[in-house]
Write a protein that holds these residues in place. Sequence first.
Motif, PDB file in Angstrom:
ATOM      1  N   HIS A  30       6.858  -0.824  12.836  1.00  0.00           N
ATOM      2  CA  HIS A  30       6.123   0.326  13.348  1.00  0.00           C
ATOM      3  C   HIS A  30       4.692   0.406  12.808  1.00  0.00           C
ATOM      4  O   HIS A  30       3.925   1.257  13.219  1.00  0.00           O
ATOM      5  CB  HIS A  30       6.867   1.621  13.003  1.00  0.00           C
ATOM      6  N   GLY A  31       4.350  -0.477  11.866  1.00  0.00           N
ATOM      7  CA  GLY A  31       3.000  -0.496  11.317  1.00  0.00           C
ATOM      8  C   GLY A  31       2.678   0.723  10.471  1.00  0.00           C
ATOM      9  O   GLY A  31       1.558   1.225  10.512  1.00  0.00           O
ATOM     10  N   ARG A  32       3.665   1.202   9.694  1.00  0.00           N
ATOM     11  CA  ARG A  32       3.460   2.403   8.870  1.00  0.00           C
ATOM     12  C   ARG A  32       3.935   2.176   7.438  1.00  0.00           C
ATOM     13  O   ARG A  32       4.722   1.288   7.167  1.00  0.00           O
ATOM     14  CB  ARG A  32       4.278   3.561   9.425  1.00  0.00           C
ATOM     15  N   LEU A  33       3.431   3.046   6.557  1.00  0.00           N
ATOM     16  CA  LEU A  33       3.933   3.094   5.188  1.00  0.00           C
ATOM     17  C   LEU A  33       5.214   3.913   5.159  1.00  0.00           C
ATOM     18  O   LEU A  33       5.376   4.857   5.926  1.00  0.00           O
ATOM     19  CB  LEU A  33       2.916   3.771   4.266  1.00  0.00           C
ATOM     20  N   THR A  34       6.103   3.559   4.242  1.00  0.00           N
ATOM     21  CA  THR A  34       7.303   4.364   4.045  1.00  0.00           C
ATOM     22  C   THR A  34       7.156   5.128   2.740  1.00  0.00           C
ATOM     23  O   THR A  34       6.232   4.884   1.966  1.00  0.00           O
ATOM     24  CB  THR A  34       8.563   3.479   3.985  1.00  0.00           C
ATOM     25  N   ASN A  35       8.056   6.049   2.475  1.00  0.00           N
ATOM     26  CA  ASN A  35       8.027   6.796   1.214  1.00  0.00           C
ATOM     27  C   ASN A  35       8.683   6.024   0.078  1.00  0.00           C
ATOM     28  O   ASN A  35       8.665   6.472  -1.057  1.00  0.00           O
ATOM     29  CB  ASN A  35       8.733   8.147   1.374  1.00  0.00           C
ATOM     30  N   GLU A  36       9.231   4.874   0.377  1.00  0.00           N
ATOM     31  CA  GLU A  36       9.913   4.061  -0.626  1.00  0.00           C
ATOM     32  C   GLU A  36       8.898   3.246  -1.419  1.00  0.00           C
ATOM     33  O   GLU A  36       8.009   2.610  -0.849  1.00  0.00           O
ATOM     34  CB  GLU A  36      10.891   3.126   0.077  1.00  0.00           C
ATOM     35  N   THR A  37       9.018   3.251  -2.746  1.00  0.00           N
ATOM     36  CA  THR A  37       8.140   2.437  -3.577  1.00  0.00           C
ATOM     37  C   THR A  37       8.867   1.154  -3.957  1.00  0.00           C
ATOM     38  O   THR A  37      10.082   1.143  -4.123  1.00  0.00           O
ATOM     39  CB  THR A  37       7.698   3.175  -4.850  1.00  0.00           C
ATOM     40  N   ILE A  38       8.097   0.092  -4.082  1.00  0.00           N
ATOM     41  CA  ILE A  38       8.641  -1.197  -4.484  1.00  0.00           C
ATOM     42  C   ILE A  38       7.794  -1.756  -5.604  1.00  0.00           C
ATOM     43  O   ILE A  38       6.638  -1.365  -5.797  1.00  0.00           O
ATOM     44  CB  ILE A  38       8.702  -2.185  -3.304  1.00  0.00           C
ATOM     45  N   SER A  39       8.361  -2.675  -6.353  1.00  0.00           N
ATOM     46  CA  SER A  39       7.620  -3.353  -7.410  1.00  0.00           C
ATOM     47  C   SER A  39       8.236  -4.728  -7.606  1.00  0.00           C
ATOM     48  O   SER A  39       9.187  -5.097  -6.934  1.00  0.00           O
ATOM     49  CB  SER A  39       7.675  -2.554  -8.711  1.00  0.00           C
ATOM     50  N   GLY A  40       7.667  -5.480  -8.502  1.00  0.00           N
ATOM     51  CA  GLY A  40       8.210  -6.795  -8.813  1.00  0.00           C
ATOM     52  C   GLY A  40       8.034  -7.787  -7.687  1.00  0.00           C
ATOM     53  O   GLY A  40       7.019  -7.801  -6.985  1.00  0.00           O
ATOM     54  N   ILE A  41       9.058  -8.614  -7.494  1.00  0.00           N
ATOM     55  CA  ILE A  41       8.967  -9.707  -6.534  1.00  0.00           C
ATOM     56  C   ILE A  41       8.840  -9.198  -5.105  1.00  0.00           C
ATOM     57  O   ILE A  41       8.166  -9.823  -4.284  1.00  0.00           O
ATOM     58  CB  ILE A  41      10.165 -10.682  -6.696  1.00  0.00           C
TER      59      ILE A  41
END
Length: 60
Positions: A30-41
Amino acid sequence: MALSPEEEIEETEEDEEVETSKTYRLDFEHGRLTNETISGIEAIRQFIYMTLRTERYAHP
């Protein structure tokens, strides 16, 4: 800024884990940011994917 032989380099322990910064997961469908954060690999994979998809010299 030049490198100087007089500059002291701080040694780190080999077992010390460096925490990567967190970023938001992108929803590529959908070409959007989500509210989920990620880090690492996962964050590194997302960065590489976006870097390869960006046309060269498209953004200054």
